[in-house]
Scaffold this motif. Sequence first.
Motif, short mmCIF file in Angstrom:
data_model
loop_
_atom_site.label_atom_id
_atom_site.label_comp_id
_atom_site.label_asym_id
_atom_site.label_seq_id
_atom_site.Cartn_x
_atom_site.Cartn_y
_atom_site.Cartn_z
N PHE B 200 6.53 -77.76 -6.57
CA PHE B 200 5.83 -77.85 -7.85
C PHE B 200 6.78 -78.49 -8.84
N SER B 201 6.24 -79.34 -9.70
CA SER B 201 7.10 -79.80 -10.78
C SER B 201 6.26 -80.28 -11.95
N ALA B 202 6.90 -80.31 -13.09
CA ALA B 202 6.24 -80.80 -14.30
C ALA B 202 7.26 -81.66 -15.03
N GLU B 203 6.77 -82.68 -15.72
CA GLU B 203 7.69 -83.66 -16.26
C GLU B 203 7.24 -84.12 -17.64
N ARG B 204 8.21 -84.43 -18.48
CA ARG B 204 7.90 -85.04 -19.78
C ARG B 204 8.79 -86.26 -19.95
N ARG B 205 8.16 -87.37 -20.43
CA ARG B 205 8.93 -88.54 -20.82
C ARG B 205 8.85 -88.63 -22.33
N LEU B 206 9.98 -88.91 -22.93
CA LEU B 206 10.00 -88.84 -24.38
C LEU B 206 10.28 -90.22 -24.96
N ALA B 207 9.57 -90.53 -26.03
CA ALA B 207 9.83 -91.79 -26.72
C ALA B 207 11.12 -91.65 -27.51
N GLU B 208 11.34 -90.47 -28.06
CA GLU B 208 12.54 -90.22 -28.87
C GLU B 208 13.45 -89.29 -28.07
N GLU B 236 1.84 -68.23 -5.95
CA GLU B 236 3.24 -68.19 -5.58
C GLU B 236 4.11 -67.95 -6.80
N GLY B 237 5.33 -67.56 -6.53
CA GLY B 237 6.32 -67.40 -7.59
C GLY B 237 7.58 -68.12 -7.19
N GLY B 238 8.24 -68.74 -8.16
CA GLY B 238 9.42 -69.54 -7.83
C GLY B 238 10.66 -68.69 -7.73
N ARG B 239 11.54 -69.04 -6.78
CA ARG B 239 12.82 -68.34 -6.67
C ARG B 239 13.97 -69.24 -7.13
N LEU B 240 13.81 -70.55 -6.93
CA LEU B 240 14.88 -71.44 -7.32
C LEU B 240 14.27 -72.57 -8.14
N PHE B 241 14.76 -72.70 -9.36
CA PHE B 241 14.22 -73.72 -10.26
C PHE B 241 15.29 -74.77 -10.52
N GLU B 242 14.82 -75.98 -10.84
CA GLU B 242 15.78 -77.03 -11.19
C GLU B 242 15.26 -77.79 -12.39
N LEU B 243 16.14 -77.94 -13.35
CA LEU B 243 15.80 -78.74 -14.52
C LEU B 243 16.55 -80.06 -14.39
N ARG B 254 21.42 -82.23 -13.17
CA ARG B 254 20.52 -81.27 -12.52
C ARG B 254 21.07 -79.88 -12.78
N ILE B 255 20.25 -79.02 -13.32
CA ILE B 255 20.68 -77.65 -13.59
C ILE B 255 19.79 -76.73 -12.78
N GLN B 256 20.42 -75.96 -11.90
CA GLN B 256 19.61 -75.05 -11.07
C GLN B 256 19.74 -73.64 -11.58
N ALA B 257 18.67 -72.90 -11.45
CA ALA B 257 18.70 -71.49 -11.85
C ALA B 257 17.98 -70.68 -10.79
N LEU B 293 12.67 -85.22 -18.84
CA LEU B 293 12.97 -83.86 -18.41
C LEU B 293 11.96 -83.49 -17.35
N ARG B 294 12.46 -82.90 -16.27
CA ARG B 294 11.53 -82.45 -15.24
C ARG B 294 11.94 -81.08 -14.76
#
Lengths: 315, 471
Positions: B200-208, B236-243, B254-257, B293-294
């Motif tokens: 699963f992932s979600a993403e934002r692209r920013l103009a600024e 489902e529930g996530g166990r390992l996330f990555e920003l 890449r920042i993992q939590a 950011l994703r």
Amino acid sequence: MAEKAVQRETVLSLRETIAQIENRRLPGVVRAAQAADPAGFRRQREEGSRNKILPLGVPPLDDVLGGGLPLAGMTEIRNAETRDAGAAAGFVTALAVLCQRRKREKGHLGPVLWISQGLASREAGLPYAPGLKSYGLDIERFLFVSIRTVKDALWVAETALSVPVFAAVVLEIRGNPACLALSESRRLHVRARAGGVPLLLFRQAGEEEASSAFFRLQIKPASAGERPLPDGSMLCGSIGHPAFHVLVEKSRAYASADIFLEWNAHDRRFYPIEQSVASQADGQSANSVDPFSASVGRSSGADQMGRLLAYARAS
Amino acid sequence: MRLVALDTLAERVGLRRGQGAAEARAMCPSLDVIIDDPAADRAFLEGLADWCDRYTPLVALDGKDGLFLDISGCAHLHGGEKALVDDVLSRLFLLGIEARAVISSSAGLSWAVARYGNAAVIAPEDAERVLAPLPVAALRLPAETVALLERVGLKEIGDLLHAPRAPLTRRFGSLLLLRLDQARGHADEPLSPRLPVPSFSAERRLAEPLQEEEHILELARHLSHDVRLSLERHGEGGRLFELLLIRVDGRVFRIQAHAAVPLNDADRIAALFRERLQAVHDDLDAGYGFEVLRLSVLRSERLDPAQQDFSGVPDESQPLAAFADKLCARFGPDCLTFATLAESHLPERAGGFAPLTDVAAVIGSRPVDEKACPENRPLRIFTHPELVEATAEVPDGAPRSFNWRKTQYRVARAEGPERVAAEWWIDGEGHPTRDYFRIEDQEGRRFWLFREGLYGRETSLPRWFMHGVFA
């Protein structure tokens, strides 16, 4: 008018109950009312906090502590030298066992968190799971955090105190670090009171220092009794239940307190031991002379207190 | 020293790869020679691959100088295939990188055209027409095969396309036809992506671009909301996330939590990253800001929705898990530990601490074997037993006094010995036996000492060690 106020209070208390059931924070109305109406809510709260005392089962110690170990707030336990760390750790662990048992009786999980500055556990040894287990602690609910710096340890302690899950939080610090001065200890104390969690500040090899803790106890080693045999006699030359010499250095009571205890891991409680036996077994050599007469009405840091108006900061 | 790579200018002067550096200097005295550093090239290529994550999660490295991007289903997000290629090339140009890119229906064709041809997007039906005029080297063949093909006059791929297959295989090996089929799209060529594809992932692209940490966190919260929706939909529930943060200049962070329980709560997910950002604070150089950011879920587990009950006893696992997550995010996964027991005679093996990765270890009851835990064990133990000098009345008896940490202790009482033999099935034979004594000194301190080696049988000079302290 009065009826309206009563109704209002009922509604507020119902909301508070719902918030507790739903495990949410208090809604704003109730919080505002609590702040605005100290007469009503405060009284209830204080009654509640009076229950939050854990009697230790040793009358002289309970008297000095005003009933027992406070279950919301900070209590400082220190030992003077690293080599006494075993005795102090034993006393702290015994308190943790009592807190854990009380929490378990109420149907909670009751985990105990032990936060240790890395230096402290290197100097005096790591907690040892089989030993803790035979000491009476439920080690399945024992969490241990070893942290390098005092600052990080304080952060962990603060975070833990905001989680109202732990039966007890032990913060083990070595010496008198500058970053655990009066203001930081005040902060921890307030957090512990707000979270309703007993915080045992275990100061290893530290000096006496002003802090915000309810009580400060100094633990010294004491000779253990002998092992009882099934027929009631004692096994000569054996080492029985662990014993402690507790000096109450800071308390609200106006009396000297110099108490000898032993911890019975099987019954999971403290028993007092007679001072005469203890002091005789304390290993005082025959020709030792007290430099000052024991002062009355002072806590047992006694001989220095006469010439000190206020403590210099040890950290 | 020989030349391994040249820039456009050097090629125009007439230098060749494999030429000696001295010869090249003689041809062109103003030549800049930079020592080849394959590791740095590799790191740079991986950095670029990270950067390409903005187009597709399926990025594969290709040799020393190429990247494969599997853009199936991604092109429309960037306005079509042509627009995608233009976007890649213009952005890379702005980063100062000269690159070529081709989109086609097979990896082999893209490889060939990018290096030897001249097209941006190739439709599947045009594949053979585009392929025919290219040299045989475009087929990713070993140099010997290429030389062999050229010697017999098969210089272009077009010569091979309609040649009989059996003689070709017999003469040049099966690789030639495999490569040919792969380029034509007749044979499948799987790409192996460098990184696992998040579920699963979600993403934002920013103009600024964003620079402030609070803004990043705020955006991470928004992203967690998006991720939460898809997690919830799948139960489902996530166990390992990555920003994933892509900086304006192309640097990727890449920042993992890690979460101690399966999470699908947006606030809790965002809180994980609050601690992580605090911890990596210095390493996260925002520079001119982040433009993409994703948030992805790298590992997820089944999470059944739980109903709150009205018993008034709050669920204690959630706050405990939140605490564990906070700690792990800040100090790493080994920070919070729980006690473990093991069946071993040796005290240092019998008890220890293991990192708490799953809160279930504390919540659920682990059956602890009573026999695994002998009585009379100390409360604290030294990781490394400390050598003491002890004097005993008889060689295999309890000590009378000992020196530990430069202080002398006189023994008042002693219990023991408790004999603990070495574990030959782990350590091998020949390890000395230990005799443990519980000792109380004259002031009432209780210690755990052991003597290493049996006097007379294993050693003539047994050593004494301090292993722990009792309450």
